[in-house]
Scaffold this motif. Structure first.
Motif, PDB file in Angstrom:
ATOM      1  N   ASP A 188       0.812  -1.217   0.000  1.00 37.33           N
ATOM      2  CA  ASP A 188       0.000   0.000   0.000  1.00 37.33           C
ATOM      3  C   ASP A 188       0.846   1.268   0.000  1.00 37.33           C
ATOM      4  O   ASP A 188       0.320   2.365  -0.217  1.00 37.33           O
ATOM      5  CB  ASP A 188      -0.963   0.006   1.187  1.00 37.33           C
ATOM      6  CG  ASP A 188      -0.256  -0.099   2.535  1.00 37.33           C
ATOM      7  OD1 ASP A 188       0.950  -0.425   2.555  1.00 37.33           O
ATOM      8  OD2 ASP A 188      -0.913   0.143   3.563  1.00 37.33           O
ATOM      9  N   TRP A 229      -4.164  -5.972  -4.773  1.00 30.70           N
ATOM     10  CA  TRP A 229      -3.478  -4.683  -4.909  1.00 30.70           C
ATOM     11  C   TRP A 229      -3.690  -4.097  -6.301  1.00 30.70           C
ATOM     12  O   TRP A 229      -3.912  -2.896  -6.458  1.00 30.70           O
ATOM     13  CB  TRP A 229      -1.990  -4.885  -4.617  1.00 30.70           C
ATOM     14  CG  TRP A 229      -1.139  -3.666  -4.713  1.00 30.70           C
ATOM     15  CD1 TRP A 229      -1.121  -2.596  -3.857  1.00 30.70           C
ATOM     16  CD2 TRP A 229      -0.152  -3.392  -5.723  1.00 30.70           C
ATOM     17  NE1 TRP A 229      -0.178  -1.676  -4.269  1.00 30.70           N
ATOM     18  CE2 TRP A 229       0.422  -2.141  -5.400  1.00 30.70           C
ATOM     19  CE3 TRP A 229       0.296  -4.088  -6.838  1.00 30.70           C
ATOM     20  CZ2 TRP A 229       1.429  -1.570  -6.180  1.00 30.70           C
ATOM     21  CZ3 TRP A 229       1.294  -3.520  -7.613  1.00 30.70           C
ATOM     22  CH2 TRP A 229       1.846  -2.277  -7.285  1.00 30.70           C
ATOM     23  N   ASP A 287      -7.027  -2.124  -5.450  1.00 33.37           N
ATOM     24  CA  ASP A 287      -6.370  -0.954  -4.867  1.00 33.37           C
ATOM     25  C   ASP A 287      -5.687  -0.056  -5.890  1.00 33.37           C
ATOM     26  O   ASP A 287      -5.114   0.972  -5.520  1.00 33.37           O
ATOM     27  CB  ASP A 287      -5.337  -1.405  -3.824  1.00 33.37           C
ATOM     28  CG  ASP A 287      -5.955  -2.238  -2.716  1.00 33.37           C
ATOM     29  OD1 ASP A 287      -7.165  -2.074  -2.462  1.00 33.37           O
ATOM     30  OD2 ASP A 287      -5.240  -3.056  -2.110  1.00 33.37           O
TER      31      ASP A 287
END
Length: 286
Positions: free
Chosen positions: A74, A99, A103
């Motif tokens: 992150d 991810w 994300d």
């Protein structure tokens, strides 16, 4: 140990690994000799040296650290995996897929035969490769009769859903240049390449010389994201050339994959391989 073995014996992560060694006098542009150097540390080191030569800053982690939650995904916009990242745990695959797909992470895959087999961690220093009695030359099926693309597919799901492509046997142990399929894509900016032009003609890979598409090659499959774009294709025999692909996710994530172990063996000596890689890194880092 054979490929037909269901499960390889446990391996220690602390074992000596003489193949992952770079000689003190070795130079970035030296030919990569031997069976192991061409797909292990010597090839990875060429990419690291190329990044330093081109002025790209980076942090470096081992794949194992991703499994043990040491890599703070992150905190990063871009992750590069390269050369021959074949053995991954399901946890690693799922973390990376989340991810990218949820994300908005940006993945650059500069390797071949990636994420193909599940690695099961027994503890923090022992690992088992779940080979699943896999045939590398014939079609493999689940008990239900469904065709399966990889050992990871048999144990979990096809890696094509993340990487955009999957290893197949045609093209293995051959090497060739790539042919441009979609010259309008931004990855070819400032290369001067047009449709049908070749790149990746220069290579340091001595085990399988011939070009940037080779050793083991990945291709688009039915499990690749529907919006996967084919940008270039290796000219390996038996339609076995690696696919250069790109796709975006709804979260803003992006994936660029070259599908070839030999890519890093070309990056410091082939101008177009270098330029394409730099274009992707710069675009993904904005």
């Amino acid at each position: 140990m054979t490929y037909s073995t269901e499960q390889y014996a446990p391996l220690s992560l602390d074992r000596p690994d003489p193949f992952n060694h770079i000689a003190t006098e070795e130079q970035l542009t030296d030919p990569i000799q031997g069976r192991q150097g061409c797909h292990m540390a010597a090839a990875e080191w060429r990419f690291l040296g190329w990044m330093e030569r081109e002025g790209f800053e980076y942090d470096y982690y081992s794949e194992t650290q991703l499994h043990f939650d040491v890599v703070p995904l992150d905190e990063y916009d871009v992750l590069v995996i390269s050369v021959h990242p074949e053995y991954w745990s399901v946890k690693m695959v799922e973390q990376l897929k989340k991810w990218v797909h949820e994300d908005g992470g940006k993945l650059i895959y500069l390797g071949g035969n990636g994420l193909d087999c599940e690695a099961e961690f027994l503890d923090d220093h022992r690992i088992i490769y779940q080979n699943t009695k896999w045939s590398h030359t014939g079609q493999n099926y689940a008990e239900s009769g469904e065709p399966q693309e990889s050992r990871m597919h048999r144990r979990h799901e096809s890696q094509a859903g993340l990487l955009g492509q999957v290893f197949t046997w045609p093209g293995a142990m051959t090497a060739a240049p790539y042919e441009v399929i979609n010259p309008s894509h931004w990855c070819f900016s400032d290369t001067g390449l047009g449709r049908g032009d070749l790149f990746g003609t220069e290579s340091l890979h001595q085990r399988v010389p011939g070009g940037a598409s080779g050793h083991e090659t990945d291709k688009i499959s039915e499990y690749s994201p529907a919006n996967t774009e084919l940008l270039a294709k290796g000219l390996n025999p038996d339609d076995g050339g690696a696919h250069v692909i790109y796709y975006q996710t709804e979260s803003g994530g992006e994936v660029f994959s070259v599908g070839s172990i030999c890519w890093n063996a070309s990056i410091v000596v082939d101008e177009n391989v270098s330029r394409i890689t730099a274009n992707v890194l710069k675009r993904f880092s904005i």
